[in-house]
Design a protein around this motif. Structure first.
Motif, PDB file in Angstrom:
ATOM      1  N   LYS A 182     -22.039  24.579 -31.088  1.00  0.00           N
ATOM      2  CA  LYS A 182     -20.694  24.833 -31.235  1.00  0.00           C
ATOM      3  C   LYS A 182     -20.037  23.855 -30.208  1.00  0.00           C
ATOM      4  CE  LYS A 182     -21.481  28.496 -27.868  1.00  0.00           C
ATOM      5  NZ  LYS A 182     -21.549  30.009 -27.602  1.00  0.00           N
ATOM      6  N   ASP A 183     -18.766  23.820 -30.544  1.00  0.00           N
ATOM      7  CA  ASP A 183     -18.052  22.681 -29.780  1.00  0.00           C
ATOM      8  C   ASP A 183     -17.586  23.125 -28.560  1.00  0.00           C
ATOM      9  OD1 ASP A 183     -17.801  20.879 -31.642  1.00  0.00           O
ATOM     10  OD2 ASP A 183     -15.667  21.185 -32.305  1.00  0.00           O
ATOM     11  N   SER A 184     -17.607  22.552 -27.360  1.00  0.00           N
ATOM     12  CA  SER A 184     -17.586  23.032 -26.111  1.00  0.00           C
ATOM     13  C   SER A 184     -17.063  22.007 -25.261  1.00  0.00           C
ATOM     14  CB  SER A 184     -18.595  23.698 -25.565  1.00  0.00           C
ATOM     15  OG  SER A 184     -18.210  24.563 -24.204  1.00  0.00           O
ATOM     16  N   THR A 185     -15.662  22.212 -24.694  1.00  0.00           N
ATOM     17  CA  THR A 185     -15.204  21.225 -23.541  1.00  0.00           C
ATOM     18  C   THR A 185     -14.602  21.790 -22.693  1.00  0.00           C
ATOM     19  OG1 THR A 185     -14.008  18.947 -23.618  1.00  0.00           O
ATOM     20  CG2 THR A 185     -13.290  20.812 -25.053  1.00  0.00           C
ATOM     21  N   ALA A 186     -14.421  21.151 -21.546  1.00  0.00           N
ATOM     22  CA  ALA A 186     -13.584  21.520 -20.446  1.00  0.00           C
ATOM     23  C   ALA A 186     -12.725  20.449 -19.883  1.00  0.00           C
ATOM     24  CB  ALA A 186     -14.300  21.995 -19.431  1.00  0.00           C
ATOM     25  N   ILE A 187     -11.566  20.868 -19.309  1.00  0.00           N
ATOM     26  CA  ILE A 187     -10.422  19.935 -18.685  1.00  0.00           C
ATOM     27  C   ILE A 187     -10.292  20.331 -17.150  1.00  0.00           C
ATOM     28  CG2 ILE A 187      -8.456  18.510 -18.783  1.00  0.00           C
ATOM     29  CD1 ILE A 187      -7.844  19.917 -21.242  1.00  0.00           C
ATOM     30  N   VAL A 188     -10.646  19.335 -16.402  1.00  0.00           N
ATOM     31  CA  VAL A 188     -10.590  19.606 -14.905  1.00  0.00           C
ATOM     32  C   VAL A 188      -9.352  19.078 -14.324  1.00  0.00           C
ATOM     33  CG1 VAL A 188     -11.418  19.047 -12.349  1.00  0.00           C
ATOM     34  CG2 VAL A 188     -13.260  19.706 -14.534  1.00  0.00           C
ATOM     35  N   PHE A 189      -8.274  19.765 -13.426  1.00  0.00           N
ATOM     36  CA  PHE A 189      -7.296  19.401 -12.885  1.00  0.00           C
ATOM     37  C   PHE A 189      -7.246  19.345 -11.658  1.00  0.00           C
ATOM     38  CE2 PHE A 189      -6.737  21.593 -17.052  1.00  0.00           C
ATOM     39  CZ  PHE A 189      -5.843  20.810 -17.655  1.00  0.00           C
ATOM     40  N   ASN A 190      -6.329  18.466 -10.959  1.00  0.00           N
ATOM     41  CA  ASN A 190      -6.440  18.314  -9.313  1.00  0.00           C
ATOM     42  C   ASN A 190      -5.375  19.455  -8.805  1.00  0.00           C
ATOM     43  OD1 ASN A 190      -3.584  17.297  -9.906  1.00  0.00           O
ATOM     44  ND2 ASN A 190      -4.366  15.250  -9.383  1.00  0.00           N
ATOM     45  N   SER A 191      -5.052  19.436  -7.790  1.00  0.00           N
ATOM     46  CA  SER A 191      -4.351  20.394  -7.069  1.00  0.00           C
ATOM     47  C   SER A 191      -2.779  20.467  -7.442  1.00  0.00           C
ATOM     48  CB  SER A 191      -4.468  20.215  -5.474  1.00  0.00           C
ATOM     49  OG  SER A 191      -3.582  19.104  -5.132  1.00  0.00           O
ATOM     50  N   ASN A 192      -2.697  19.233  -8.058  1.00  0.00           N
ATOM     51  CA  ASN A 192      -1.065  19.074  -8.641  1.00  0.00           C
ATOM     52  C   ASN A 192      -0.950  19.316 -10.204  1.00  0.00           C
ATOM     53  OD1 ASN A 192       0.175  18.056  -6.247  1.00  0.00           O
ATOM     54  ND2 ASN A 192      -0.971  16.137  -6.734  1.00  0.00           N
ATOM     55  N   GLY A 193      -2.203  19.728 -10.820  1.00  0.00           N
ATOM     56  CA  GLY A 193      -2.201  20.166 -12.318  1.00  0.00           C
ATOM     57  C   GLY A 193      -2.397  19.043 -13.015  1.00  0.00           C
ATOM     58  N   GLU A 194      -2.674  17.947 -12.532  1.00  0.00           N
ATOM     59  CA  GLU A 194      -2.857  16.545 -13.468  1.00  0.00           C
ATOM     60  C   GLU A 194      -4.467  16.608 -14.038  1.00  0.00           C
ATOM     61  OE1 GLU A 194       0.192  14.069 -10.695  1.00  0.00           O
ATOM     62  OE2 GLU A 194      -1.973  13.914 -10.286  1.00  0.00           O
ATOM     63  N   ALA A 195      -4.505  16.280 -15.279  1.00  0.00           N
ATOM     64  CA  ALA A 195      -5.702  16.032 -15.643  1.00  0.00           C
ATOM     65  C   ALA A 195      -6.572  15.126 -15.267  1.00  0.00           C
ATOM     66  CB  ALA A 195      -5.720  16.096 -17.414  1.00  0.00           C
ATOM     67  N   GLN A 196      -7.841  15.186 -15.048  1.00  0.00           N
ATOM     68  CA  GLN A 196      -8.809  14.326 -14.345  1.00  0.00           C
ATOM     69  C   GLN A 196      -9.755  13.586 -15.241  1.00  0.00           C
ATOM     70  OE1 GLN A 196      -7.985  13.695 -10.842  1.00  0.00           O
ATOM     71  NE2 GLN A 196      -6.385  14.469 -11.886  1.00  0.00           N
ATOM     72  N   ASP A 197      -9.824  13.972 -16.445  1.00  0.00           N
ATOM     73  CA  ASP A 197     -10.907  13.574 -17.313  1.00  0.00           C
ATOM     74  C   ASP A 197     -10.588  13.226 -18.922  1.00  0.00           C
ATOM     75  OD1 ASP A 197     -10.545  16.214 -17.683  1.00  0.00           O
ATOM     76  OD2 ASP A 197     -12.580  16.789 -17.330  1.00  0.00           O
TER      77      ASP A 197
END
Length: 227
Positions: free
Chosen positions: A62-77
């Motif tokens: 199955k598809d599975s992915t994640a987005i990580v954000f810094n303390s300012n809410g900006e996507a890191q990846d």
């Protein structure tokens, strides 16, 4: 003698300054947000009007992915790529610097959760109810089942959206959009009970629902057929 006196005075001042600085050191606030994450995991289900039918976890590939954000809410990846034909379970997580999860603070009880609602804003998406019998538009459905104190979440007006289900739908198969996942705290706790399931994608949500964005995570969303 004057030189020794000056040296002694300088050393005394240095230790005094250090002592004062040490007195100002305080423990880190454990509720301070260090990072956030959105997990997207493919599930089974089908869109119907403003909600899903037959939601269930998938076994096997199955598809599975994640987005990580810094303390300012900006996507890191980078960008998020989702298959418009698939349904995803979205789980929001929030962490302090020690790695402890903080997101349950918004759902500790009904009295607390009544002040919060999630919006998935942006993209100028075609929503599922607008596609008629085709049933191939975008759908975002908050779906918490219980509060932190163990009592049940009753009905669509009580759900918040830290746990939600989402599909882009074929009607949005060419979407490349800037999106915002927002946890909004209302000035008036009665506001939440006025929000319908189709109200999740407004770009002017802040004007419609007076309050404060306590979380705002921004990212690029691209529709991409994974098969």
């Amino acid at each position: 003698m004057k030189k020794y006196c000056y040296a002694f005075a300088a050393v005394t001042l240095l230790f005094t300054a250090c002592s004062k600085d040490d007195d100002n050191v305080t423990p880190e606030n454990p509720s301070a947000i260090a990072s956030s994450r959105l997990d997207f995991v493919e599930v089974s289900g089908s869109a119907h009007g403003d909600h899903f039918h037959d939601l269930a976890e998938k076994t096997g590939a199955k598809d599975s992915t994640a987005i990580v954000f810094n303390s300012n809410g900006e996507a890191q990846d980078g960008h998020l790529h989702l298959d418009p034909h698939k349904v995803y379970r979205i789980q929001f997580r929030q962490f302090n610097s020690a790695g402890q999860e903080l997101q349950q603070q918004y759902l500790t009880s009904k009295a607390v959760a009544d002040s919060f609602k999630v919006f998935l804003s942006g993209g100028n998406l075609v929503l599922n109810p607008a596609t008629g019998t085709a049933e191939n538009g975008a759908l975002f459905q908050p779906r918490e089942q219980a509060y932190g104190d163990g009592t049940a979440v009753n009905g669509k007006y009580e759900t918040t959206g830290l746990l939600a289900y989402f599909t882009l739908g074929e009607a949005n198969s060419s979407v490349e959009a800037d999106m915002s996942y927002v946890v909004r705290k209302f000035n008036d706790a009665t506001t939440k009970a006025t929000i319908e399931r189709t109200d999740w994608n407004y770009t002017d949500y802040a004007t419609r629902y007076a309050g404060t964005d306590v979380v705002k995570l921004t990212f690029e969303l691209h529709a991409e057929d994974h098969e």
